[in-house]
Design an enzyme around this catalytic site. Structure first.
Site, PDB file in Angstrom:
ATOM      1  CD1 TRP A  10       2.499  20.858  24.061  1.00  0.00           C
ATOM      2  CD2 TRP A  10       2.186  20.856  21.846  1.00  0.00           C
ATOM      3  NE1 TRP A  10       3.600  20.273  23.503  1.00  0.00           N
ATOM      4  CE2 TRP A  10       3.434  20.258  22.141  1.00  0.00           C
ATOM      5  CE3 TRP A  10       1.787  20.955  20.515  1.00  0.00           C
ATOM      6  CZ2 TRP A  10       4.281  19.765  21.149  1.00  0.00           C
ATOM      7  CZ3 TRP A  10       2.637  20.467  19.534  1.00  0.00           C
ATOM      8  CH2 TRP A  10       3.865  19.889  19.853  1.00  0.00           C
TER       9      TRP A  10
ATOM     10  N   GLY B 214       6.297  24.070  10.903  1.00  0.00           N
ATOM     11  CA  GLY B 214       7.261  24.837  11.680  1.00  0.00           C
ATOM     12  C   GLY B 214       7.481  24.299  13.068  1.00  0.00           C
ATOM     13  N   GLY B 215       6.877  24.973  14.058  1.00  0.00           N
ATOM     14  CA  GLY B 215       7.176  24.641  15.440  1.00  0.00           C
ATOM     15  C   GLY B 215       8.432  25.351  15.894  1.00  0.00           C
ATOM     16  CD1 TRP B 216      12.423  25.754  20.186  1.00  0.00           C
ATOM     17  CD2 TRP B 216      11.172  27.605  20.297  1.00  0.00           C
ATOM     18  NE1 TRP B 216      13.176  26.726  20.786  1.00  0.00           N
ATOM     19  CE2 TRP B 216      12.431  27.869  20.869  1.00  0.00           C
ATOM     20  CE3 TRP B 216      10.223  28.615  20.248  1.00  0.00           C
ATOM     21  CZ2 TRP B 216      12.759  29.119  21.388  1.00  0.00           C
ATOM     22  CZ3 TRP B 216      10.541  29.858  20.779  1.00  0.00           C
ATOM     23  CH2 TRP B 216      11.802  30.095  21.328  1.00  0.00           C
TER      24      TRP B 216
ATOM     25  CE1 TYR C 209       1.562  25.954  24.605  1.00  0.00           C
ATOM     26  CE2 TYR C 209      -0.808  25.695  24.845  1.00  0.00           C
ATOM     27  CZ  TYR C 209       0.324  25.654  24.062  1.00  0.00           C
ATOM     28  OH  TYR C 209       0.224  25.331  22.723  1.00  0.00           O
ATOM     29  CG  ASP C 210       5.362  26.729  27.616  1.00  0.00           C
ATOM     30  OD1 ASP C 210       5.295  25.988  28.609  1.00  0.00           O
ATOM     31  OD2 ASP C 210       5.552  26.304  26.476  1.00  0.00           O
TER      32      ASP C 210
ATOM     33  CD  GLN D 277      -1.303  -0.178   3.679  1.00  0.00           C
ATOM     34  OE1 GLN D 277      -1.879  -1.262   3.762  1.00  0.00           O
ATOM     35  NE2 GLN D 277      -1.510   0.820   4.540  1.00  0.00           N
TER      36      GLN D 277
ATOM     37  CD  GLU E  62       6.362  28.124  18.010  1.00  0.00           C
ATOM     38  OE1 GLU E  62       7.089  28.149  19.025  1.00  0.00           O
ATOM     39  OE2 GLU E  62       5.571  27.200  17.799  1.00  0.00           O
TER      40      GLU E  62
END
Length: 450
Positions: A428, A153-155, A289-290, A127, A211
Site C-alpha cells: 500500500w 470497502g476500505g476504511w 503497517y500503521d 468505446q 474494516e
C-alpha cells in the site's frame, strides 16, 4: 475524497481518528529482474506480489495505470488490487458519479490520450470502456499472467458491510451484485461508456476490505457481535457464486478471493473464524503497517518486523497461524509511505519520544510517500536510523521524525517471507514508490533471492 483502509492515508476529505483506527538500499533498474510473465518466479517458489492501485491517485498525484508499466512495477507484480468498490445502504455493489461515494469517471468514463495510454493509442469517444478500467485491460494484455482484483470497502467504504452480510438473503443479493458489476462487467451506462459486459474479463477476482467485522472502524461503519459468523458466511457465499459463475464460462478459470485482515489480536478474535474462512480464501493480505500512527502523542515504529511487547509483522503472522491460517496463504503487507511526527522532544534518535503534532506533508499531515521521504534522506538534512534486530527504520532531524520502510528494510522482510514459507508481499500503495519502482524492485529481488 480519500477512501482509507485502516489509516492508509493521503488526500482526505473525510475525517479519521488515527487512534481509533489503531485499536484494532540497493540500486533499482526500471526493468531489472522482471519476470517473463507476471506470477512467475525466478526458479523458486511463486510468491504473490500484490499492489494496491488507488482510483483517486490519477488526480492530484497524477499516478496513472501507465506508470505501473513505465516504472517496472507491472512486470514484477502478480496482482493489482483496484481500490475501491463501494457498497450502498441496500447492500449492493454500485458505481456512478457521486462525490464521496463513487467515481465512474475515473473508473471507466475518462478518456486518455495516446501519451498517457498503456498501448500508446488514444481512447475514442465511442468505446464503451475507457478510464482506469480500460488501461488495466491494456496492462494485462502487455503483461500476461497479471491479475486484477476489485477491492471492496476500505476504511471509509466499509459502512454497510455489516448490513449486507446480515442474512442469507442479503448475502446472496450482495455477492450477486458484485459479480454482476465487476466480474461480468455489466457497468451502468454513462453516455457512450458502460453497458452489458463492458468490463467483462477485466477482474480476476474479489478482495474483501471490510474494516472491521465485529469491531470498530470508521466513525459511521456499523459493526455487530454477529459479524464474525456472518463474515464467514459471506466469504463462503462469494466463493460459491464465483465458482458457479466460472462453470458457465467457455474458458474455465478460477476467480480468486482474498481479504485485507488486521494485526490486533482482539480484532482478529472479534471478527474472524480463521480456520473456517481460510478454506475459501486463496490468500489474505496481513496488515503490516500503521502499528503506530501520527495521531498519537509519542513517536513509534509503524511497521517493525519484530518488536517486543508491541505490534509487529512477526506477531501478526504468528497470531494468524496460531488461529489456523496456513503460511502459504499469508501475504505480508508492506508500506510504501511513512508516518510522521513533529515537535519531537527528549533528544536521542527521536524514537519513543513526545511529539506535538503530525508532521507536515504533501497530501495529509503525518503521511508521506516513500519517494518524498527518500529525497529527505538523500538531502542529508535527516539522519537515517535503523533497528536492525527489529527490522525497521526512521528519519530524524532533531524535530521531525518519519518511520518508514526503505529498500534495506524490505529486503529483510522479503527474506522473512521466504524463510517462513509465507505467500508473498502486498504493497500500500503503488503510487508511493519512486518513478523507477525502487521499492518494488527491492522486494522482487528479495523474494527471488537475487
Amino acid at each position: 475524497m480519500r477512501r482509507r483502509t485502516f489509516v492508509r492515508t493521503a488526500v482526505a476529505a473525510c475525517s479519521l481518528s488515527l487512534l481509533a483506527a489503531l485499536a484494532p538500499a540497493a540500486s533499482a533498474g526500471t526493468n531489472a529482474s522482471a519476470p517473463a510473465a507476471a506470477g512467475q518466479s525466478h526458479g523458486g517458489p511463486s510468491y504473490k506480489r500484490v499492489g494496491y492501485f488507488t482510483q483517486w491517485g490519477v488526480y492530484g498525484r497524477d499516478f496513472q495505470v501507465q506508470d505501473m508499466d513505465t516504472s517496472g512495477q507491472a512486470a514484477k507484480l502478480t496482482h493489482i488490487n483496484y481500490a475501491f468498490g463501494n457498497v450502498n445502504a441496500e447492500g449492493r455493489c454500485f458505481t456512478g458519479n457521486i462525490p464521496g461515494e463513487a467515481d465512474a469517471w475515473a473508473d471507466y468514463a475518462r478518456p486518455l490520450d495516446a501519451e498517457n495510454s498503456v498501448d500508446g493509442v488514444a481512447d475514442t469517444a465511442e468505446q464503451p470502456l475507457a478510464g482506469n478500467f480500460n488501461q488495466l485491460r491494456e496492462l494485462k494484455a502487455k503483461h500476461p499472467g497479471l491479475k486484477v482484483m476489485i477491492s471492496l470497502g476500505g476504511w471509509s467504504w466499509s459502512t454497510h458491510f455489516s448490513d449486507a452480510a446480515r442474512t442469507p438473503a442479503s448475502r446472496k443479493a450482495f455477492v450477486s451484485s458484485c459479480i454482476d458489476l465487476y466480474i461480468k462487467g455489466n457497468l451502468p451506462v454513462d453516455g457512450a461508456r458502460g453497458g452489458a459486459g463492458a468490463a467483462a474479463g477485466l477482474f480476476d477476482g474479489i478482495d474483501l476490505d471490510w474494516e472491521w467485522p465485529g469491531s470498530a472502524g470508521d466513525t459511521d461503519t456499523v459493526y455487530r457481535p454477529e459479524d464474525k459468523r456472518n463474515f464467514t458466511a459471506l466469504v463462503h457465499e462469494f466463493r460459491t457464486q464465483l465458482d458457479t459463475y466460472a462453470k458457465t464460462q467457455k474458458k474455465r478459470k478460477h476467480y480468486e478471493l482474498s481479504a485485507f485482515v488486521p494485526t490486533a489480536p482482539e480484532k482478529i478474535d472479534a471478527g474472524f473464524e480463521v480456520h473456517k474462512i481460510m478454506r475459501d480464501f486463496d490468500f489474505v493480505n496481513l496488515q503490516g503497517y500503521d502499528f503506530h500512527v501520527s495521531g498519537e502523542k509519542t513517536t513509534a515504529q509503524q511497521s517493525a518486523l519484530f518488536a517486543r511487547n508491541d505490534f509487529s509483522v512477526d506477531q501478526t503472522v504468528r497470531d494468524w497461524q496460531r488461529r489456523g491460517a496456513p503460511a502459504r496463504k499469508l501475504v505480508v503487507g508492506m508500506p510504501f509511505y511513512g508516518q510522521g511526527w513533529t515537535g519531537v522532544t527528549g533528544g536521542g534518535d527521536g524514537l519513543n519520544q513526545p511529539a506535538t503534532a503530525p508532521a507536515p506533508a504533501t497530501w495529509a499531515a503525518g503521511y508521506e510517500d516513500y519517494k518524498a521521504l527518500k529525497k529527505l534522506a538523500d538531502a542529508g538534512t535527516y539522519t537515517v536510523h535503523r533497528d536492525r534486530r527489529g527490522g525497521h527504520a526512521w528519519l530524524f532531524d532533531g524535530t521531525t521524525l518519519w518511520t518508514y520502510d526503505d529498500p534495506q528494510v524490505l529486503r529483510t522482510k522479503s527474506s522473512y517471507i521466504r524463510d517462513r514459507g509465507l505467500g508473498g508481499a502486498m504493497f500500500w500503495s503503488l503510487d508511493g514508490d519512486t518513478a523507477n519502482g525502487e521499492l518494488m524492485t527491492a522486494v522482487d529481488r528479495g523474494l527471488s533471492r537475487r
